[in-house]
Design a protein around this motif. Structure first.
Motif, PDB file in Angstrom:
ATOM      1  N   ASP A   1      48.139 -61.622   3.434  1.00 46.93           N
ATOM      2  CA  ASP A   1      47.511 -61.849   2.131  1.00 46.93           C
ATOM      3  C   ASP A   1      46.170 -61.143   2.016  1.00 46.93           C
ATOM      4  O   ASP A   1      45.815 -60.638   0.948  1.00 46.93           O
ATOM      5  CB  ASP A   1      47.336 -63.348   1.858  1.00 46.93           C
ATOM      6  CG  ASP A   1      48.588 -63.995   1.290  1.00 46.93           C
ATOM      7  OD1 ASP A   1      49.629 -63.311   1.166  1.00 46.93           O
ATOM      8  OD2 ASP A   1      48.531 -65.199   0.974  1.00 46.93           O
ATOM      9  N   ILE A   2      45.420 -61.082   3.098  1.00 46.00           N
ATOM     10  CA  ILE A   2      44.141 -60.357   3.094  1.00 46.00           C
ATOM     11  C   ILE A   2      44.418 -58.856   3.017  1.00 46.00           C
ATOM     12  O   ILE A   2      43.818 -58.133   2.211  1.00 46.00           O
ATOM     13  CB  ILE A   2      43.310 -60.673   4.359  1.00 46.00           C
ATOM     14  CG1 ILE A   2      43.000 -62.160   4.469  1.00 46.00           C
ATOM     15  CG2 ILE A   2      42.043 -59.817   4.410  1.00 46.00           C
ATOM     16  CD1 ILE A   2      42.005 -62.707   3.492  1.00 46.00           C
ATOM     17  N   GLU A   3      45.334 -58.381   3.837  1.00 46.72           N
ATOM     18  CA  GLU A   3      45.629 -56.946   3.917  1.00 46.72           C
ATOM     19  C   GLU A   3      46.165 -56.393   2.604  1.00 46.72           C
ATOM     20  O   GLU A   3      45.779 -55.309   2.174  1.00 46.72           O
ATOM     21  CB  GLU A   3      46.634 -56.706   5.049  1.00 46.72           C
ATOM     22  CG  GLU A   3      46.848 -55.246   5.372  1.00 46.72           C
ATOM     23  CD  GLU A   3      47.639 -55.070   6.662  1.00 46.72           C
ATOM     24  OE1 GLU A   3      47.470 -54.003   7.285  1.00 46.72           O
ATOM     25  OE2 GLU A   3      48.415 -55.970   7.052  1.00 46.72           O
ATOM     26  N   THR A   4      47.032 -57.133   1.925  1.00 46.99           N
ATOM     27  CA  THR A   4      47.633 -56.654   0.678  1.00 46.99           C
ATOM     28  C   THR A   4      46.741 -56.869  -0.533  1.00 46.99           C
ATOM     29  O   THR A   4      47.022 -56.359  -1.609  1.00 46.99           O
ATOM     30  CB  THR A   4      48.981 -57.354   0.409  1.00 46.99           C
ATOM     31  OG1 THR A   4      48.748 -58.761   0.248  1.00 46.99           O
ATOM     32  CG2 THR A   4      49.975 -57.097   1.515  1.00 46.99           C
ATOM     33  N   GLY A   5      45.692 -57.661  -0.365  1.00 46.42           N
ATOM     34  CA  GLY A   5      44.803 -57.948  -1.483  1.00 46.42           C
ATOM     35  C   GLY A   5      45.209 -59.178  -2.270  1.00 46.42           C
ATOM     36  O   GLY A   5      44.559 -59.527  -3.259  1.00 46.42           O
ATOM     37  N   LYS A   6      46.282 -59.847  -1.868  1.00 50.42           N
ATOM     38  CA  LYS A   6      46.664 -61.088  -2.541  1.00 50.42           C
ATOM     39  C   LYS A   6      45.528 -62.101  -2.444  1.00 50.42           C
ATOM     40  O   LYS A   6      45.269 -62.841  -3.382  1.00 50.42           O
ATOM     41  CB  LYS A   6      47.948 -61.652  -1.930  1.00 50.42           C
ATOM     42  CG  LYS A   6      48.494 -62.831  -2.681  1.00 50.42           C
ATOM     43  CD  LYS A   6      49.858 -63.250  -2.163  1.00 50.42           C
ATOM     44  CE  LYS A   6      50.393 -64.409  -2.984  1.00 50.42           C
ATOM     45  NZ  LYS A   6      51.690 -64.861  -2.502  1.00 50.42           N
ATOM     46  N   SER A   7      44.848 -62.121  -1.308  1.00 50.10           N
ATOM     47  CA  SER A   7      43.605 -62.872  -1.139  1.00 50.10           C
ATOM     48  C   SER A   7      42.499 -61.842  -0.975  1.00 50.10           C
ATOM     49  O   SER A   7      42.393 -61.209   0.069  1.00 50.10           O
ATOM     50  CB  SER A   7      43.656 -63.762   0.113  1.00 50.10           C
ATOM     51  OG  SER A   7      44.567 -64.811  -0.048  1.00 50.10           O
ATOM     52  N   ALA A   8      41.739 -61.626  -2.029  1.00 51.85           N
ATOM     53  CA  ALA A   8      40.658 -60.635  -1.996  1.00 51.85           C
ATOM     54  C   ALA A   8      39.414 -61.265  -2.619  1.00 51.85           C
ATOM     55  O   ALA A   8      39.513 -62.045  -3.569  1.00 51.85           O
ATOM     56  CB  ALA A   8      41.063 -59.385  -2.753  1.00 51.85           C
ATOM     57  N   PHE A   9      38.272 -60.927  -2.065  1.00 56.60           N
ATOM     58  CA  PHE A   9      37.042 -61.592  -2.459  1.00 56.60           C
ATOM     59  C   PHE A   9      35.950 -60.605  -2.832  1.00 56.60           C
ATOM     60  O   PHE A   9      35.760 -59.599  -2.169  1.00 56.60           O
ATOM     61  CB  PHE A   9      36.523 -62.463  -1.303  1.00 56.60           C
ATOM     62  CG  PHE A   9      37.568 -63.406  -0.776  1.00 56.60           C
ATOM     63  CD1 PHE A   9      37.857 -64.579  -1.449  1.00 56.60           C
ATOM     64  CD2 PHE A   9      38.278 -63.102   0.375  1.00 56.60           C
ATOM     65  CE1 PHE A   9      38.818 -65.446  -0.975  1.00 56.60           C
ATOM     66  CE2 PHE A   9      39.245 -63.964   0.857  1.00 56.60           C
ATOM     67  CZ  PHE A   9      39.515 -65.142   0.180  1.00 56.60           C
ATOM     68  N   LYS A  10      35.226 -60.945  -3.914  1.00 54.43           N
ATOM     69  CA  LYS A  10      34.017 -60.203  -4.278  1.00 54.43           C
ATOM     70  C   LYS A  10      32.851 -60.763  -3.472  1.00 54.43           C
ATOM     71  O   LYS A  10      32.004 -60.028  -2.999  1.00 54.43           O
ATOM     72  CB  LYS A  10      33.768 -60.347  -5.773  1.00 54.43           C
ATOM     73  CG  LYS A  10      32.593 -59.570  -6.283  1.00 54.43           C
ATOM     74  CD  LYS A  10      32.467 -59.671  -7.780  1.00 54.43           C
ATOM     75  CE  LYS A  10      31.286 -58.851  -8.265  1.00 54.43           C
ATOM     76  NZ  LYS A  10      31.182 -58.897  -9.727  1.00 54.43           N
ATOM     77  N   THR A  11      32.817 -62.097  -3.340  1.00 44.81           N
ATOM     78  CA  THR A  11      31.834 -62.777  -2.497  1.00 44.81           C
ATOM     79  C   THR A  11      32.562 -63.849  -1.697  1.00 44.81           C
ATOM     80  O   THR A  11      33.589 -64.373  -2.141  1.00 44.81           O
ATOM     81  CB  THR A  11      30.714 -63.454  -3.323  1.00 44.81           C
ATOM     82  OG1 THR A  11      31.282 -64.485  -4.132  1.00 44.81           O
ATOM     83  CG2 THR A  11      29.972 -62.454  -4.183  1.00 44.81           C
ATOM     84  N   LEU A  12      32.031 -64.164  -0.541  1.00 46.22           N
ATOM     85  CA  LEU A  12      32.623 -65.190   0.307  1.00 46.22           C
ATOM     86  C   LEU A  12      31.526 -65.778   1.184  1.00 46.22           C
ATOM     87  O   LEU A  12      30.820 -65.043   1.880  1.00 46.22           O
ATOM     88  CB  LEU A  12      33.730 -64.585   1.178  1.00 46.22           C
ATOM     89  CG  LEU A  12      34.484 -65.519   2.109  1.00 46.22           C
ATOM     90  CD1 LEU A  12      35.098 -66.687   1.354  1.00 46.22           C
ATOM     91  CD2 LEU A  12      35.571 -64.743   2.841  1.00 46.22           C
ATOM     92  N   GLU A  13      31.369 -67.099   1.121  1.00 47.67           N
ATOM     93  CA  GLU A  13      30.312 -67.763   1.872  1.00 47.67           C
ATOM     94  C   GLU A  13      30.785 -69.156   2.285  1.00 47.67           C
ATOM     95  O   GLU A  13      31.433 -69.861   1.509  1.00 47.67           O
ATOM     96  CB  GLU A  13      29.078 -67.884   0.971  1.00 47.67           C
ATOM     97  CG  GLU A  13      27.877 -68.481   1.615  1.00 47.67           C
ATOM     98  CD  GLU A  13      26.700 -68.579   0.644  1.00 47.67           C
ATOM     99  OE1 GLU A  13      25.840 -69.433   0.896  1.00 47.67           O
ATOM    100  OE2 GLU A  13      26.653 -67.836  -0.352  1.00 47.67           O
TER     101      GLU A  13
END
Length: 110
Positions: A60-72
């Motif tokens: 999901d991270i690699e494909t962009g299904k889970s992608a973030f502009k900010t993350l904290e």
């Protein structure tokens, strides 16, 4: 993997640093780092109730299904017991939602 048996304050610092590395790897899509920081038997639970294994989580991270502009990770607490650490935090993120698609358009003539 580092064993956290000696100094509790040092262990907390090491765990916090590992969480930060994971957070940054997720934010910047660093797949090699994600693979290195997650166990083969990973169980990743989402607030939606969805549960993923390591392969699905990283995909999901690699494909962009889970992608973030900010993350904290906010309000984090760390409890270390021997070589096991329990981390609780509020996952605060601004997700990337892909791109806009035109659904319809209406024109009229005077």
């Amino acid at each position: 993997m580092k064993t956290l048996l000696t100094n509790p304050a040092s262990a907390d610092k090491d765990v916090a640093q590992a969480v930060d590395h994971l957070t940054q790897a997720m934010l910047h899509k660093n797949i090699a780092e994600l693979k290195a920081l997650t166990a083969e038997n990973l169980t990743y639970g989402h607030s939606s109730g969805k549960i993923q294994d390591k392969k699905a989580f990283i995909a999901d991270i690699e494909t962009g299904k889970s992608a973030f502009k900010t993350l904290e990770m906010q309000n984090q607490t760390i409890t270390v017991s021997g070589d096991v650490a329990l981390i609780r935090h509020h996952f605060s993120a601004q997700a990337l939602e892909g791109h806009w698609l035109l659904v319809g358009r209406q024109a009229f003539k005077f």
